[in-house]
Design an enzyme around this catalytic site. Structure first.
Site, short mmCIF file in Angstrom:
data_model
loop_
_atom_site.label_atom_id
_atom_site.label_comp_id
_atom_site.label_asym_id
_atom_site.label_seq_id
_atom_site.Cartn_x
_atom_site.Cartn_y
_atom_site.Cartn_z
N LYS A 47 0.73 -1.36 -0.15
CA LYS A 47 0.15 0.06 -0.08
C LYS A 47 0.89 1.47 -0.05
O LYS A 47 0.39 2.36 -0.28
CB LYS A 47 -0.85 -0.07 1.14
CG LYS A 47 -1.72 -1.46 1.41
CD LYS A 47 -2.34 -1.02 2.73
CE LYS A 47 -2.92 -2.77 3.30
NZ LYS A 47 -3.36 -2.61 4.63
N GLY A 48 2.19 0.91 0.17
CA GLY A 48 3.01 2.00 0.59
C GLY A 48 3.11 3.03 -0.72
O GLY A 48 3.47 4.44 -0.56
N GLU A 103 7.71 2.31 -6.12
CA GLU A 103 7.95 1.81 -4.81
C GLU A 103 8.05 3.07 -3.88
O GLU A 103 8.57 3.92 -4.17
CB GLU A 103 9.12 1.21 -4.58
CG GLU A 103 8.94 -0.33 -4.66
CD GLU A 103 8.50 -0.98 -3.39
OE1 GLU A 103 7.60 -0.18 -2.71
OE2 GLU A 103 8.51 -2.19 -2.97
N ASP A 104 7.61 3.04 -2.44
CA ASP A 104 7.80 3.90 -1.63
C ASP A 104 9.26 4.07 -1.16
O ASP A 104 9.78 4.94 -1.08
CB ASP A 104 6.89 3.82 -0.41
CG ASP A 104 7.03 2.21 0.09
OD1 ASP A 104 7.77 1.36 -0.30
OD2 ASP A 104 6.22 2.20 1.03
N ASP A 107 14.61 -0.78 1.08
CA ASP A 107 15.62 -1.20 1.87
C ASP A 107 16.76 -2.02 1.51
O ASP A 107 17.52 -1.70 1.25
CB ASP A 107 14.64 -1.45 3.12
CG ASP A 107 15.49 -1.59 4.40
OD1 ASP A 107 16.60 -1.29 4.59
OD2 ASP A 107 14.77 -1.88 5.77
N LYS A 135 17.40 3.56 1.01
CA LYS A 135 18.07 3.31 2.29
C LYS A 135 19.61 2.71 1.75
O LYS A 135 19.81 2.14 0.88
CB LYS A 135 17.65 2.34 3.13
CG LYS A 135 16.45 3.11 4.20
CD LYS A 135 16.07 2.14 5.26
CE LYS A 135 14.76 2.84 6.04
NZ LYS A 135 14.19 1.87 7.02
N PHE A 156 14.17 3.90 10.66
CA PHE A 156 12.77 3.59 10.13
C PHE A 156 11.89 4.82 9.99
O PHE A 156 12.03 5.73 10.83
CB PHE A 156 12.14 2.76 11.38
CG PHE A 156 11.09 2.19 10.76
CD1 PHE A 156 10.77 1.02 9.99
CD2 PHE A 156 9.61 2.92 11.16
CE1 PHE A 156 9.73 0.35 9.45
CE2 PHE A 156 8.50 2.26 10.85
CZ PHE A 156 8.38 1.15 10.05
N VAL A 157 11.33 4.95 8.86
CA VAL A 157 10.56 6.31 8.78
C VAL A 157 9.02 5.93 8.54
O VAL A 157 8.89 4.90 8.19
CB VAL A 157 11.19 7.26 7.76
CG1 VAL A 157 12.60 7.68 7.69
CG2 VAL A 157 11.28 6.45 6.40
N ASP A 163 4.03 3.22 6.56
CA ASP A 163 3.32 2.96 7.79
C ASP A 163 4.12 2.40 8.88
O ASP A 163 5.44 1.78 8.74
CB ASP A 163 2.03 1.97 7.52
CG ASP A 163 2.63 0.55 7.52
OD1 ASP A 163 3.58 0.30 6.74
OD2 ASP A 163 2.01 -0.51 8.30
#
Ligand code: IMP
Length: 185
Positions: A47-48, A103-104, A107, A135, A156-157, A163
């Site tokens: 959902k990001g 993509e959001d 990582d 990242k 972590f953001v 979310d």
């Protein structure tokens, strides 16, 4: 803690709403140049990526189609197997299409690598990636995103689609969370 006020939960704002929108405008312009005369299908990863897709698409003046995929990663952070399960597949065939995965955040990059290979196997003309955030670990990914919004530190953001326990997605900026939020779990 006041459950009604998101801002109280935040520690540091990494990216303001204005910074995000300005960068998306730049990237949208670059995409319009790169895909001139070609079809373009944005594939948002649920959902990001919903906010990124919505604002990126609206920053363009050309025709653009959107489709969505939902995936879940197994053993995220603990294994390098990168096994991914499709929860929701695309509605359409992407054969001979120019696909841009949106993509959001990247990582480890395992989800993205898997997704990219999966889509390539369906016979599209091209598959590229746009990620709003990256990242440091993602620098080891073999298939590099063509468009990156921002490189951020390894923390972590939340916000702008990202979310923590399904919350904070509606924040207009990207921020780190106050430690009190984690300790309340
Ligand atoms: P990767 O497969 O390790 O690249 O994981 C990517 C996914 O992990 C993203 O699509 C997010 O859903 C989640 N993720 C990674 N870092 C963060 C973060 O800092 N905040 C929120 N979600 C994150």
């Amino acid at each position: 803690m006041d459950a009604q006020d998101i801002k109280q939960d935040l520690l540091t704002e990494l990216l303001s709403e204005n910074e995000i929108q300005a960068r998306l405008k730049e990237i949208a312009g670059q995409i319009e140049k790169d895909y001139q005369g070609k079809d373009l299908l944005l594939v948002g990863v649920l959902k990001g990526a919903i906010m990124v897709v919505a604002d990126l698409a609206r920053a363009m003046s050309r025709h653009v189609e959107m489709d969505w995929m939902a995936v879940s990663s197994y053993g995220y952070g603990t294994t390098s197997s990168g096994v991914v399960r499709i929860l929701k597949d695309l509605d359409q065939d992407i054969k001979d299409r120019n696909v841009l995965i949106v993509e959001d955040i990247v990582d480890s990059g395992l989800t993205l690598s898997w997704l990219q290979k999966n889509l390539i196997s369906r016979g599209p003309t091209s598959v590229e990636v746009m990620a709003l955030l990256r990242k440091p670990e993602a620098l080891t990914v073999e298939l590099e995103p063509k468009y990156i919004g921002f490189d951020i530190p390894n923390e972590f953001v939340v916000g702008y689609g990202l979310d923590y326990g399904e919350k904070y997605r509606n924040l207009r900026s990207v921020a780190s969370l106050h430690p009190d939020v984690y300790s309340g779990d």
